[in-house]
Write an enzyme that holds these catalytic residues in place. Sequence first.
Site, PDB file in Angstrom:
ATOM      1  CG  HIS A  21     107.170  71.934  66.193  1.00 25.91           C
ATOM      2  ND1 HIS A  21     107.179  73.289  66.383  1.00 25.91           N
ATOM      3  CD2 HIS A  21     108.273  71.662  65.467  1.00 25.91           C
ATOM      4  CE1 HIS A  21     108.252  73.821  65.807  1.00 25.91           C
ATOM      5  NE2 HIS A  21     108.936  72.850  65.231  1.00 25.91           N
ATOM      6  CE  LYS A  45     119.113  77.576  64.381  1.00 22.91           C
ATOM      7  NZ  LYS A  45     117.979  76.671  64.177  1.00 22.91           N
ATOM      8  NE  ARG A  94     108.952  72.427  57.932  1.00 26.38           N
ATOM      9  CZ  ARG A  94     109.616  73.271  58.657  1.00 26.38           C
ATOM     10  NH1 ARG A  94     109.005  74.266  59.244  1.00 26.38           N
ATOM     11  NH2 ARG A  94     110.922  73.162  58.810  1.00 26.38           N
ATOM     12  CB  SER A 132     109.238  78.322  64.628  1.00 24.83           C
ATOM     13  OG  SER A 132     108.882  77.075  65.156  1.00 24.83           O
TER      14      SER A 132
HETATM   15  P1  ADP Z   1     115.279  73.184  63.798  1.00 24.18           P
HETATM   16  O1  ADP Z   1     115.738  74.540  64.249  1.00 24.18           O
HETATM   17  O2  ADP Z   1     116.106  72.049  64.277  1.00 24.18           O
HETATM   18  O3  ADP Z   1     114.894  73.092  62.330  1.00 24.18           O
HETATM   19  P2  ADP Z   1     112.483  73.329  64.404  1.00 24.18           P
HETATM   20  O4  ADP Z   1     111.940  73.680  65.730  1.00 24.18           O
HETATM   21  O5  ADP Z   1     112.289  74.326  63.319  1.00 24.18           O
HETATM   22  O6  ADP Z   1     113.966  72.959  64.640  1.00 24.18           O
HETATM   23  O7  ADP Z   1     111.867  71.944  63.908  1.00 24.18           O
HETATM   24  C1  ADP Z   1     112.155  70.719  64.539  1.00 24.18           C
HETATM   25  C2  ADP Z   1     111.795  69.605  63.579  1.00 24.18           C
HETATM   26  O8  ADP Z   1     110.398  69.647  63.318  1.00 24.18           O
HETATM   27  C3  ADP Z   1     112.477  69.694  62.207  1.00 24.18           C
HETATM   28  O9  ADP Z   1     112.751  68.380  61.774  1.00 24.18           O
HETATM   29  C4  ADP Z   1     111.438  70.336  61.347  1.00 24.18           C
HETATM   30  O10 ADP Z   1     111.594  69.933  59.983  1.00 24.18           O
HETATM   31  C5  ADP Z   1     110.172  69.730  61.931  1.00 24.18           C
HETATM   32  N1  ADP Z   1     109.016  70.577  61.692  1.00 24.18           N
HETATM   33  C6  ADP Z   1     108.844  71.870  61.995  1.00 24.18           C
HETATM   34  N2  ADP Z   1     107.637  72.333  61.613  1.00 24.18           N
HETATM   35  C7  ADP Z   1     107.022  71.268  61.033  1.00 24.18           C
HETATM   36  C8  ADP Z   1     105.745  71.080  60.397  1.00 24.18           C
HETATM   37  N3  ADP Z   1     104.871  72.076  60.254  1.00 24.18           N
HETATM   38  N4  ADP Z   1     105.478  69.864  59.906  1.00 24.18           N
HETATM   39  C9  ADP Z   1     106.373  68.850  60.002  1.00 24.18           C
HETATM   40  N5  ADP Z   1     107.578  68.954  60.566  1.00 24.18           N
HETATM   41  C10 ADP Z   1     107.904  70.150  61.080  1.00 24.18           C
END
Ligand code: ADP
Length: 166
Positions: A21, A45, A94, A132
């Site tokens: 992130h 969630k 990703r 996460s």
């Molecule tokens: P959500 O629950 O909306 O998926 P996240 O907190 O998991 O929220 O992720 C928010 C955004 O960041 C999403 O678009 C996710 O694809 C992106 N994201 C999460 N981890 C990574 C990473 N390691 N590299 C690139 N983008 C990421």
Amino acid sequence: MAAPPSVAIYPGSFDPITNGHLDLISRASRMVDLLVVAVLRNQSKHPLFSVEERREMIHEATGGFSNVEVTSFEGLLVDFAASRGASMILRGIRAVSDYELEWQMALMNRRLRPEIETVFLTAGEEYSFISSNLVKEVASLGGSVTGIVPLSVEARLQRKFAARAV
Ligand code: ADP
């Protein structure tokens, strides 16, 4: 007349924020005047960290960026974006597996508010395997997440799982 400031919203669960992130935040902060990192308040969630804890962790990790703001929201993302004067929603990709759901959401959001553009950024390859959920799983089993999450998040994960173990 001066152009209005460009504002982007980076929405997500951030449960917890990872270095993936953060990599995205660092790239995006160079593209816009203001980047609003927005934690979704989602009743359905079951997060490990409360919204307030997640906001604190993002705040701690993004202190070095002068144009990054941290907040939370509920309801429709595009309505929140419009209320903040944002013209962009930022999401991260990703791997191909992220694409389908992101594509669906982007098209739905465009239908709801065509004036707001979804922009996808790819994280650096060293972060592309980080999620996460994986971080929580590894930390819950006592594995090291050093270098994958900010130091303050690592400490909070340890405390959270130590408290659960007693
Ligand atoms: P959500 O629950 O909306 O998926 P996240 O907190 O998991 O929220 O992720 C928010 C955004 O960041 C999403 O678009 C996710 O694809 C992106 N994201 C999460 N981890 C990574 C990473 N390691 N590299 C690139 N983008 C990421």
